[in-house]
Design an enzyme around this catalytic site. Structure first.
Site, mmCIF file in Angstrom:
data_model
loop_
_atom_site.group_PDB
_atom_site.id
_atom_site.type_symbol
_atom_site.label_atom_id
_atom_site.label_comp_id
_atom_site.label_asym_id
_atom_site.label_seq_id
_atom_site.Cartn_x
_atom_site.Cartn_y
_atom_site.Cartn_z
ATOM 1 C CD GLU A 30 -12.677 -23.864 -59.894
ATOM 2 O OE1 GLU A 30 -12.087 -24.139 -60.964
ATOM 3 O OE2 GLU A 30 -13.893 -23.656 -59.825
ATOM 4 C CD GLN A 48 -0.670 -42.619 -53.105
ATOM 5 O OE1 GLN A 48 -0.837 -43.752 -53.593
ATOM 6 N NE2 GLN A 48 0.460 -42.273 -52.534
ATOM 7 N NE ARG A 60 10.769 -34.561 -48.430
ATOM 8 C CZ ARG A 60 10.425 -35.442 -47.470
ATOM 9 N NH1 ARG A 60 10.266 -36.713 -47.773
ATOM 10 N NH2 ARG A 60 10.253 -35.042 -46.226
ATOM 11 C CG HIS A 63 12.081 -40.201 -55.554
ATOM 12 N ND1 HIS A 63 11.630 -39.700 -54.358
ATOM 13 C CD2 HIS A 63 13.389 -40.482 -55.360
ATOM 14 C CE1 HIS A 63 12.617 -39.694 -53.484
ATOM 15 N NE2 HIS A 63 13.710 -40.157 -54.060
ATOM 16 C CG HIS A 120 8.648 -34.598 -58.676
ATOM 17 N ND1 HIS A 120 8.058 -34.806 -57.456
ATOM 18 C CD2 HIS A 120 8.758 -33.251 -58.831
ATOM 19 C CE1 HIS A 120 7.801 -33.630 -56.887
ATOM 20 N NE2 HIS A 120 8.208 -32.670 -57.712
ATOM 21 C CE1 TYR A 133 4.544 -35.124 -52.897
ATOM 22 C CE2 TYR A 133 4.124 -36.784 -54.570
ATOM 23 C CZ TYR A 133 4.763 -36.376 -53.419
ATOM 24 O OH TYR A 133 5.619 -37.235 -52.771
ATOM 25 C CE LYS A 172 14.017 -43.641 -51.629
ATOM 26 N NZ LYS A 172 12.553 -43.704 -51.770
HETATM 27 C C1 T46 Z 1 6.037 -42.009 -52.046
HETATM 28 C C2 T46 Z 1 5.382 -42.762 -50.928
HETATM 29 C C3 T46 Z 1 6.084 -43.129 -49.800
HETATM 30 N N1 T46 Z 1 5.456 -43.815 -48.791
HETATM 31 C C4 T46 Z 1 6.223 -44.150 -47.604
HETATM 32 C C5 T46 Z 1 7.490 -44.935 -47.858
HETATM 33 C C6 T46 Z 1 8.430 -44.475 -46.763
HETATM 34 O O1 T46 Z 1 8.245 -45.249 -45.612
HETATM 35 C C7 T46 Z 1 7.976 -43.040 -46.463
HETATM 36 C C8 T46 Z 1 8.866 -41.985 -47.096
HETATM 37 O O2 T46 Z 1 9.003 -42.334 -48.453
HETATM 38 P P1 T46 Z 1 10.106 -41.637 -49.327
HETATM 39 O O3 T46 Z 1 11.381 -41.493 -48.556
HETATM 40 O O4 T46 Z 1 10.137 -42.332 -50.666
HETATM 41 O O5 T46 Z 1 9.476 -40.184 -49.502
HETATM 42 P P2 T46 Z 1 10.004 -39.076 -50.515
HETATM 43 O O6 T46 Z 1 11.498 -39.031 -50.547
HETATM 44 O O7 T46 Z 1 9.263 -37.827 -50.205
HETATM 45 O O8 T46 Z 1 9.517 -39.632 -51.918
HETATM 46 C C9 T46 Z 1 8.706 -38.847 -52.761
HETATM 47 O O9 T46 Z 1 9.522 -37.827 -53.221
HETATM 48 C C10 T46 Z 1 9.466 -37.435 -54.564
HETATM 49 C C11 T46 Z 1 9.682 -35.944 -54.608
HETATM 50 C C12 T46 Z 1 8.316 -37.883 -55.351
HETATM 51 O O10 T46 Z 1 7.941 -37.289 -56.345
HETATM 52 C C13 T46 Z 1 7.654 -39.146 -54.990
HETATM 53 O O11 T46 Z 1 6.270 -38.931 -54.843
HETATM 54 C C14 T46 Z 1 8.154 -39.802 -53.786
HETATM 55 O O12 T46 Z 1 9.161 -40.706 -54.207
HETATM 56 O O13 T46 Z 1 6.649 -42.922 -47.014
HETATM 57 C C15 T46 Z 1 4.136 -44.182 -48.881
HETATM 58 O O14 T46 Z 1 3.590 -44.818 -47.971
HETATM 59 N N2 T46 Z 1 3.437 -43.848 -50.004
HETATM 60 C C16 T46 Z 1 3.991 -43.146 -51.034
HETATM 61 O O15 T46 Z 1 3.295 -42.852 -52.033
#
Ligand code: T46
Length: 190
Positions: A30, A48, A60, A63, A120, A133, A172
């Site tokens: 579980e 989500q 990553r 955030h 995170h 997650y 970014k």
């Molecule tokens: C977070 C997120 C992103 N996106 C889209 C936005 C961008 O076009 C693409 C990649 O997003 P990003 O570069 O922000 O992805 P990560 O760098 O993995 O970001 C995550 O990384 C760290 C570890 C976290 O804890 C967060 O959940 C989140 O910020 O997915 C979405 O459509 N929905 C979402 O909930």
């Protein structure tokens, strides 16, 4: 109780060990059960589910989503291995600016509960890692997306960089502010 809840140096961040039922077919476990989590003090509904795949050396983070769209996260690594980090950003918290880091992996099945008010991030330690997650609080709101720099000297996260050959960080993330310059609106105890 199919979970062991382990409090860390920052008490609100909880390491969770699910019970793994193994037999000749494989395993079952579980991942979340509302009543068990509530008994452990984690009273949460998820809105989500996310899945990201990263190559070795990808970092990553760090955030978070700003209030009123803050999120809690239940993080696990279902393929490979990551070093997962949470940083306390709640003003007034006795552990403000402090971090905790744990290894989550396909092998150890461990999960990390990171409540609202924390940043995170993770470093990918295996050739490839899939991170799933569950997110509580608010759904994704790009306008509330924020972060702080992974190598902020005032936080001093001991990333296990010796375990990876090269780092890959998005432009970014590379330009996120240091904590002292960031506009953050989390409050402890709220
Ligand atoms: C977070 C997120 C992103 N996106 C889209 C936005 C961008 O076009 C693409 C990649 O997003 P990003 O570069 O922000 O992805 P990560 O760098 O993995 O970001 C995550 O990384 C760290 C570890 C976290 O804890 C967060 O959940 C989140 O910020 O997915 C979405 O459509 N929905 C979402 O909930």
């Amino acid at each position: 109780m199919p979970f062991e809840f382990i409090r860390l140096e920052i008490p609100d961040v909880v390491l969770i060990r699910p019970v793994v039922f193994t037999d000749e077919r494989g395993f079952f476990m579980e991942i979340f059960k509302r009543s068990d989590f509530e008994k452990a003090g984690i009273d949460v509904d998820f809105v989500q589910d996310n899945h990201s795949r990263s190559k070795k050396g990808v970092l990553r983070g760090l955030h978070f989503q700003l209030e009123p769209y803050a999120q809690g996260k239940l993080v696990r690594c279902v393929k490979g291995r990551i070093f997962d980090v949470a940083v306390d950003l709640r003003s007034g918290s006795p552990t403000y600016g402090r971090w905790v880091g744990v290894e989550l992996s396909e092998e150890n099945h461990l999960m990390l509960w990171i409540p609202k008010g924390f940043a995170h991030g993770f470093l990918t330690l295996s050739e490839e890692a899939d991170v799933l997650y569950k997110v509580s609080g608010a759904e994704y709101r790009p306008e509330a997306d924020a972060g702080i720099r992974w190598n902020d000297p005032d936080i001093g996260i001991a990333w296990p960089l010796h375990l990876v050959e090269n780092l890959t960080i998005s432009p970014k993330d590379s330009s996120l502010p240091f904590l002292k310059d960031a506009k953050i609106n989390f409050r402890y105890g709220v």
